[in-house]
Scaffold this active site. Structure first.
Site, PDB file in Angstrom:
ATOM      1  CB  ALA A  69      -0.928   0.011   1.216  1.00  0.00           C
TER       2      ALA A  69
ATOM      3  CG  ASN B  33       1.897   5.835   4.313  1.00  0.00           C
ATOM      4  OD1 ASN B  33       2.098   6.597   5.253  1.00  0.00           O
ATOM      5  ND2 ASN B  33       0.973   4.914   4.341  1.00  0.00           N
ATOM      6  N   PRO B  34       0.979   8.272   2.006  1.00  0.00           N
ATOM      7  CG  PRO B  34      -0.163   7.954  -0.012  1.00  0.00           C
ATOM      8  CD  PRO B  34       0.867   7.325   0.871  1.00  0.00           C
ATOM      9  CB  CYS B  35      -2.901   7.746   5.461  1.00  0.00           C
ATOM     10  SG  CYS B  35      -4.008   7.550   4.029  1.00  0.00           S
TER      11      CYS B  35
ATOM     12  CD  GLU C 271      -0.739   4.807   7.127  1.00  0.00           C
ATOM     13  OE1 GLU C 271      -0.908   6.035   7.088  1.00  0.00           O
ATOM     14  OE2 GLU C 271      -1.208   4.031   6.267  1.00  0.00           O
TER      15      GLU C 271
ATOM     16  N   GLY D   7      -9.171   2.143   5.959  1.00  0.00           N
ATOM     17  CA  GLY D   7     -10.376   2.740   5.375  1.00  0.00           C
ATOM     18  C   GLY D   7     -11.311   1.723   4.731  1.00  0.00           C
TER      19      GLY D   7
HETATM   20  N1  UDP Z   1      -3.888   4.089  -0.048  1.00  0.00           N
HETATM   21  C1  UDP Z   1      -3.882   4.548  -1.359  1.00  0.00           C
HETATM   22  N2  UDP Z   1      -5.068   4.854  -1.973  1.00  0.00           N
HETATM   23  C2  UDP Z   1      -6.259   4.743  -1.355  1.00  0.00           C
HETATM   24  C3  UDP Z   1      -6.285   4.282  -0.028  1.00  0.00           C
HETATM   25  C4  UDP Z   1      -5.084   3.956   0.596  1.00  0.00           C
HETATM   26  O1  UDP Z   1      -2.829   4.672  -1.953  1.00  0.00           O
HETATM   27  O2  UDP Z   1      -7.301   5.041  -1.974  1.00  0.00           O
HETATM   28  C5  UDP Z   1      -2.618   3.720   0.624  1.00  0.00           C
HETATM   29  C6  UDP Z   1      -1.997   4.843   1.428  1.00  0.00           C
HETATM   30  O3  UDP Z   1      -0.608   4.703   1.429  1.00  0.00           O
HETATM   31  C7  UDP Z   1      -2.544   4.613   2.809  1.00  0.00           C
HETATM   32  C8  UDP Z   1      -2.464   3.097   2.867  1.00  0.00           C
HETATM   33  O4  UDP Z   1      -2.841   2.688   1.552  1.00  0.00           O
HETATM   34  O5  UDP Z   1      -1.788   5.263   3.764  1.00  0.00           O
HETATM   35  C9  UDP Z   1      -3.335   2.425   3.876  1.00  0.00           C
HETATM   36  O6  UDP Z   1      -4.671   2.893   3.766  1.00  0.00           O
HETATM   37  P1  UDP Z   1      -5.888   2.054   4.325  1.00  0.00           P
HETATM   38  O7  UDP Z   1      -5.462   1.377   5.570  1.00  0.00           O
HETATM   39  O8  UDP Z   1      -7.075   2.959   4.394  1.00  0.00           O
HETATM   40  O9  UDP Z   1      -6.089   0.964   3.157  1.00  0.00           O
HETATM   41  P2  UDP Z   1      -7.025  -0.341   3.026  1.00  0.00           P
HETATM   42  O10 UDP Z   1      -6.108  -1.514   3.088  1.00  0.00           O
HETATM   43  O11 UDP Z   1      -8.072  -0.327   4.106  1.00  0.00           O
HETATM   44  O12 UDP Z   1      -7.646  -0.219   1.669  1.00  0.00           O
END
Ligand code: UDP
Length: 582
Positions: free
Chosen positions: A99, A281-283, A285, A432
């Site tokens: 991710a 990374n974008p969020c 963490e 998310g």
């Molecule tokens: N991320 C991304 N695009 C998105 C959602 C998430 O690139 O639309 C990346 C981003 O680096 C973020 C990480 O995935 O910090 C983790 O996000 P999340 O835990 O919400 O992802 P999930 O695994 O639940 O889809």
């Protein structure tokens, strides 16, 4: 090489209809627009690909199959979920499972546009990218080859943004970026205000990279120096207090920029001998070195609560088992992954960072009948994360004995302290989407609403009530359609006399929680997390700039690695934090 359907005797996934819709839209295999994979098939596909890595470490077929079943069961039970790219891409053409990525941006036209191209490739595969723009020379400084002047970091961010916008249409998920600029970059004021109107640079989260020197200057009321990255010379000074207030003012207006404490990221950089951490990374963490990527996974804490002698308690044995298996899973992901660039492949395999975190923390507290906004809530956060970090390290040590330490171990902060397979083990992701798949509250966030009205496709509104609340309502005899309607209109239960006081306390929502408690929970998780914690600190619309300033100071004091604030209603089009449907 293996059959495509999970054996019939294996457990079925207990998914909500909401979760099924999400999976069908974006995760399950399709053939000409028709879904040709069940959620169980998906978990089976992922479990097999990740378990097969064992063969590289000399394990036999039987062991691979056993491990595949354990991985499958943990996912189908919704106890553990890897990040979305792993679910989407394992065992399929793309094969990209991470991710989070950080790409370097060097101060040359060629390198800048290389980074744009690499980011596009990563976005297409479902990954998000973080960048530090701090190495770019400032606006109006000279460009030797053309004799002209440089356009500066913010103007290049707009180019990155436009490229992301274009790729968005093709990929399975929105391209997301993080842009970081050091507080001592000469263009810092332009950067702080670059998202002021909310319409530009929409595919970026932005954060100011704070330094200890800057924080000291704020405290002492001093000026601090701006350094041109090209010449490394001081080119001016600014009042630290004024810059700090400008950041606070913009965050108060619309939540941007966030802040990140760069020196703290580097204090905890496990491999300082390899380089300095400049971005996340974008969020926010996952701090990473340039060209590094990381795969994440999260444990669903909602499902580790059990009943003992009629009382809800944490099932520590279960948490231990899931943590150990999850680390084994994530370490295997590193080898199963197909990396978008050779230099990323090399970097990731040298540090072998993984990021295990949690979701459903708010649900867990509710089941334990504990308020999020309480010392008990903070204590649970510390206890649970301490336990996960300890068990994660034990599993990484076990893997190191079997497969060797991460190649950059020598010279790392763990050298001579403990042998580890992975340079980092824990990260608190926003979760998310995966929290929606698991029907759990997202990450370590409190509930966003207890009930809300949802409009289905034919336009009929219906009320979705938090399932634990519904259970309590039945059990304690305050369930009624009228009450649920009233709660859905308001979102919260505070002040409803029909609802017992302790239930009101336990179902406290994000808006009602004092920012101080939000920050204390973030700090509690940070204390036992190698990487960082994704968390939004919610404020009421009436919050003042001084309130935001106090929050920054508290986060700094409590050793957080950064902070993201959001004041209710401060964005025209309110971007609800992901996972609001919980
Ligand atoms: N991320 C991304 N695009 C998105 C959602 C998430 O690139 O639309 C990346 C981003 O680096 C973020 C990480 O995935 O910090 C983790 O996000 P999340 O835990 O919400 O992802 P999930 O695994 O639940 O889809």
């Amino acid at each position: 090489s293996f059959q495509e359907s999970a054996p019939k005797a294996w457990p079925k996934a207990k998914l909500t209809s909401n979760a099924r819709v999400i999976l069908e839209k974006r995760y399950l295999k399709q053939d000409n627009g028709k879904v040709v994979e069940s959620p169980e098939d998906m978990f089976y596909r992922v479990a097999n690909v990740i378990a097969q890595v064992e063969e590289r470490y000399g394990k036999g077929k039987k062991e691979v199959q056993e491990l595949a079943k354990e991985f499958y069961t943990m996912m189908a039970n919704l106890e553990f979920m890897p990040n979305s790219p792993t679910l989407m891409n394992a065992g399929r053409d793309l094969g990209q499972l991470s991710a989070c990525f950080v790409l370097p941006i060097e101060d040359s036209m060629e390198k800048i546009f290389d980074a744009i191209k690499f980011a596009a490739i990563i976005h297409k595969s479902g990954g998000g990218t973080g960048f530090s723009f701090s190495r770019l020379r400032s606006k109006n400084s000279t460009v030797r080859s053309t004799g002209g002047v440089a356009s500066g970091p913010v103007s290049f961010m707009k180019v990155f943004n436009a490229a992301t916008e274009a790729v968005k249409q093709g990929g399975t998920r929105r391209g997301a970026n993080m842009g970081i600029l050091r507080v001592d970059h000469p263009d810092i004021l332009e950067f702080i205000s670059c998202k002021e109107d909310n319409k530009e640079i929409t595919n970026f989260n932005i954060s100011v990279g704070m330094t200890e020197e800057f924080m000291r200057a704020v405290k002492d009321g001093r000026d601090y120096e701006l350094i041109d990255p090209h010449t490394e010379k001081a080119v001016g000074t600014l009042s630290a207090k004024e810059v700090f207030h400008t950041i606070v003012d913009h965050a108060w207006r619309n939540g941007e920029p966030g802040i990140v404490f760069l020196d703290r990221l580097n204090r905890d950089n496990p491999t300082p001998q390899i380089g300095e951490i400049e971005a996340t990374n974008p969020c926010g963490e996952q701090p990473l070195l340039p060209n590094e990527a990381c795969n994440l996974g999260s444990i669903n804490l909602k499902l580790i609560v059990t009943e003992k002698d009629g009382k809800a308690v944490i099932d520590w044995e279960k948490l231990r088992y899931v943590t150990r298996k999850a680390i084994h899973f994530l370490d295997n992901v590193i080898d199963a992954n197909v990396y978008p660039l050779p230099m990323i492949d090399e970097m990731v395999k040298s540090n072998r960072k993984v990021g295990l975190g949690v979701m459903g923390f708010a649900d867990m507290l509710i089941l334990l009948q504990t308020s999020y906004a309480s010392e008990d809530g903070v204590e649970y956060a510390e206890k649970v994360m301490n336990f996960i970090q300890t068990e994660a390290r034990l599993e990484s040590q076990r893997l190191a004995e079997e497969r060797g330490t991460f190649p950059n171990y020598k010279g790392s902060i763990y050298d001579g302290v403990m042998k580890l397979r992975n340079a980092t083990l824990t990260t608190i992701a926003p979760t998310g989407t995966i929290s929606m798949i698991c029907g759990a509250s997202s990450g370590v966030e409190p509930l966003f609403a207890v009930a809300f009205t949802k409009t289905v496709m034919d336009g009929t509104p219906f009320i979705e009530v938090n399932p634990i609340f519904e259970g309590y309502a039945k059990e304690y005899g305050f369930d009624s359609p009228e009450l649920m309607k009233k709660i859905a209109d308001k979102g919260t239960v505070l002040g409803f006399s029909e609802v017992p006081n302790w239930v009101q306390e336990v179902f406290v929502t994000a808006q009602e929680i004092d920012p101080e408690w939000h920050i204390k929970i973030q700090a509690a998780f940070q204390k036992y997390t190698d990487n960082a914690v994704s968390k939004t600190i919610n404020f009421a619309n009436s919050a003042t700039r001084e309130d935001i300033e106090k929050a920054y100071e508290l986060a700094y004091e409590l050793n957080c690695k950064g902070l993201t604030v959001y004041r209710d209603g401060s964005r025209g089009e309110q971007v609800l934090s992901a996972g609001t449907s919980n």
